[in-house]
Design a protein around this motif. Structure first.
Motif, PDB file in Angstrom:
ATOM      1  N   THR A  48     -80.983  19.417 -41.098  1.00 47.13           N
ATOM      2  CA  THR A  48     -80.432  18.063 -41.229  1.00 47.13           C
ATOM      3  C   THR A  48     -80.669  17.262 -39.961  1.00 47.13           C
ATOM      4  O   THR A  48     -81.104  16.099 -40.007  1.00 47.13           O
ATOM      5  N   GLU A  49     -80.390  17.870 -38.815  1.00 50.02           N
ATOM      6  CA  GLU A  49     -80.578  17.186 -37.532  1.00 50.02           C
ATOM      7  C   GLU A  49     -82.052  16.838 -37.326  1.00 50.02           C
ATOM      8  O   GLU A  49     -82.389  15.724 -36.904  1.00 50.02           O
ATOM      9  N   ARG A  50     -82.921  17.788 -37.621  1.00 55.48           N
ATOM     10  CA  ARG A  50     -84.354  17.564 -37.428  1.00 55.48           C
ATOM     11  C   ARG A  50     -84.858  16.451 -38.344  1.00 55.48           C
ATOM     12  O   ARG A  50     -85.622  15.576 -37.933  1.00 55.48           O
ATOM     13  N   ALA A  51     -84.421  16.468 -39.591  1.00 56.75           N
ATOM     14  CA  ALA A  51     -84.849  15.436 -40.533  1.00 56.75           C
ATOM     15  C   ALA A  51     -84.351  14.057 -40.107  1.00 56.75           C
ATOM     16  O   ALA A  51     -85.080  13.063 -40.213  1.00 56.75           O
ATOM     17  N   ALA A  52     -83.126  13.983 -39.625  1.00 54.35           N
ATOM     18  CA  ALA A  52     -82.586  12.692 -39.179  1.00 54.35           C
ATOM     19  C   ALA A  52     -83.363  12.142 -37.995  1.00 54.35           C
ATOM     20  O   ALA A  52     -83.505  10.926 -37.850  1.00 54.35           O
ATOM     21  N   ASP A  53     -83.875  13.028 -37.155  1.00 54.75           N
ATOM     22  CA  ASP A  53     -84.606  12.606 -35.953  1.00 54.75           C
ATOM     23  C   ASP A  53     -86.071  12.276 -36.229  1.00 54.75           C
ATOM     24  O   ASP A  53     -86.679  11.517 -35.477  1.00 54.75           O
ATOM     25  N   GLU A  54     -86.655  12.838 -37.306  1.00 55.40           N
ATOM     26  CA  GLU A  54     -88.102  12.751 -37.494  1.00 55.40           C
ATOM     27  C   GLU A  54     -88.552  11.903 -38.685  1.00 55.40           C
ATOM     28  O   GLU A  54     -89.718  11.507 -38.741  1.00 55.40           O
ATOM     29  N   THR A  55     -87.696  11.639 -39.648  1.00 51.36           N
ATOM     30  CA  THR A  55     -88.156  11.018 -40.891  1.00 51.36           C
ATOM     31  C   THR A  55     -88.302   9.502 -40.771  1.00 51.36           C
ATOM     32  O   THR A  55     -87.531   8.829 -40.091  1.00 51.36           O
ATOM     33  N   LEU A  56     -89.300   8.996 -41.493  1.00 53.12           N
ATOM     34  CA  LEU A  56     -89.576   7.562 -41.541  1.00 53.12           C
ATOM     35  C   LEU A  56     -90.127   7.229 -42.925  1.00 53.12           C
ATOM     36  O   LEU A  56     -91.035   7.899 -43.411  1.00 53.12           O
ATOM     37  N   ALA A  57     -89.562   6.208 -43.557  1.00 47.99           N
ATOM     38  CA  ALA A  57     -90.004   5.792 -44.887  1.00 47.99           C
ATOM     39  C   ALA A  57     -91.020   4.668 -44.764  1.00 47.99           C
ATOM     40  O   ALA A  57     -90.729   3.614 -44.197  1.00 47.99           O
ATOM     41  N   LEU A  58     -92.209   4.899 -45.300  1.00 49.08           N
ATOM     42  CA  LEU A  58     -93.276   3.905 -45.317  1.00 49.08           C
ATOM     43  C   LEU A  58     -93.325   3.227 -46.690  1.00 49.08           C
ATOM     44  O   LEU A  58     -92.919   3.806 -47.684  1.00 49.08           O
ATOM     45  N   PRO A  59     -93.853   2.008 -46.755  1.00 46.06           N
ATOM     46  CA  PRO A  59     -93.906   1.297 -48.037  1.00 46.06           C
ATOM     47  C   PRO A  59     -94.805   2.008 -49.052  1.00 46.06           C
ATOM     48  O   PRO A  59     -95.878   2.496 -48.699  1.00 46.06           O
ATOM     49  N   VAL A  60     -94.328   2.056 -50.285  1.00 47.05           N
ATOM     50  CA  VAL A  60     -95.138   2.626 -51.364  1.00 47.05           C
ATOM     51  C   VAL A  60     -94.847   1.890 -52.676  1.00 47.05           C
ATOM     52  O   VAL A  60     -95.096   2.383 -53.763  1.00 47.05           O
ATOM     53  N   ASP A  61     -94.339   0.662 -52.552  1.00 49.23           N
ATOM     54  CA  ASP A  61     -93.941  -0.118 -53.722  1.00 49.23           C
ATOM     55  C   ASP A  61     -95.132  -0.395 -54.635  1.00 49.23           C
ATOM     56  O   ASP A  61     -96.272  -0.556 -54.181  1.00 49.23           O
ATOM     57  N   ALA A  62     -94.834  -0.528 -55.911  1.00 49.87           N
ATOM     58  CA  ALA A  62     -95.879  -0.789 -56.896  1.00 49.87           C
ATOM     59  C   ALA A  62     -96.577  -2.122 -56.653  1.00 49.87           C
ATOM     60  O   ALA A  62     -97.729  -2.313 -57.058  1.00 49.87           O
ATOM     61  N   ALA A  63     -95.894  -3.056 -55.983  1.00 52.09           N
ATOM     62  CA  ALA A  63     -96.469  -4.385 -55.765  1.00 52.09           C
ATOM     63  C   ALA A  63     -97.502  -4.422 -54.635  1.00 52.09           C
ATOM     64  O   ALA A  63     -98.200  -5.431 -54.458  1.00 52.09           O
ATOM     65  N   LEU A  64     -97.612  -3.353 -53.870  1.00 49.83           N
ATOM     66  CA  LEU A  64     -98.532  -3.348 -52.731  1.00 49.83           C
ATOM     67  C   LEU A  64     -99.989  -3.389 -53.205  1.00 49.83           C
ATOM     68  O   LEU A  64    -100.378  -2.680 -54.123  1.00 49.83           O
ATOM     69  N   THR A  65    -100.783  -4.205 -52.537  1.00 48.83           N
ATOM     70  CA  THR A  65    -102.202  -4.301 -52.860  1.00 48.83           C
ATOM     71  C   THR A  65    -102.996  -3.262 -52.079  1.00 48.83           C
ATOM     72  O   THR A  65    -102.470  -2.616 -51.165  1.00 48.83           O
TER      73      THR A  65
END
Length: 220
Positions: free
Chosen positions: A181-198
């Motif tokens: 949990t600690e490692r994931a909180a320190d390392e995770t990042l959400a990048l865009p992947v929306d259907a609207a992206l060209t």
């Protein structure tokens, strides 16, 4: 659901600390005590072995939260519930239309193939990519937060999915070992992947991230 099941004072409910505080708050509002267990580093959902290790004679239930479009190993978690006579509740995510999920998967596959220097998500078990979450390890070089600032400066929106695990919050602070949990909180990042992206949007995301990839140690 907790109240309807008769849970209350004196009962313990195992919940994840990686995620929103609302689950722990719901347990407390029912009069029970939230107990935090560690997550699986691939799915970011409760790990069945960690849940089993967190059980006490007062444990009455487990609340499983599916994360980022990747479901938990619900078969194993239900197995733990059956062995110990526990109620196992699931909190899912809002489901997108099938065509939108297909587009997200297409964009996720593109990022999987193109990104360098970050650890891309595991796409198994029907991942719907509600969020495309990568790992940016620190290892003495630019860490996740520095990486996120640099990516945003290049015009790419990104977000930290879980800024503070629930067991670190003042109202639920616990002295408990949750290394994944600690490692994931320190390392995770959400990048865009929306259907609207060209396609151009996707190329910009890859270009912004890969421009920094040489500053990071390879993540294996």
């Amino acid at each position: 659901m907790l109240r309807a099941a008769g849970l209350g004072l004196g009962d313990e409910v195992v919940v994840p600390a990686f995620g929103n505080v609302e689950v722990a708050e719901a347990v407390a509002m029912a009069g029970a005590l939230p107990v935090f267990a560690d997550i699986d580093p691939v799915t970011y959902c409760l790990d069945a072995s960690a849940v089993e290790a967190a059980l006490t004679p007062r444990t009455a239930a487990v609340v499983v939260v599916h994360r980022f479009g990747r479901p938990a190993d619900i078969a194993r978690l239900h197995g733990v519930g059956q062995r110990y006579g526990l109620l196992v509740l699931e909190q899912g995510e809002s489901e997108a239309p099938y065509d939108e999920i297909a587009q997200r998967r297409e964009r996720a596959a593109y990022l999987d193939a193109k990104l360098r220097g970050v650890r891309t998500p595991d796409g198994g078990d029907g991942h719907t990519y509600q969020q495309y979450v990568v790992r940016v390890p620190g290892n003495g070089r630019p860490d996740r937060d520095a990486f996120a600032r640099a990516v945003r400066a290049r015009g790419v929106e990104c977000r930290v999915p879980v800024k503070t695990p629930v067991h670190r919050l003042p109202e639920f602070r616990r002295c408990v070992s949750l290394p994944e949990t600690e490692r994931a909180a320190d390392e995770t990042l959400a990048l865009p992947v929306d259907a609207a992206l060209t396609k151009r949007d996707m190329q910009r995301i890859v270009g912004a991230c890969n421009a920094l990839g040489g500053l990071l140690q390879p993540a294996f």
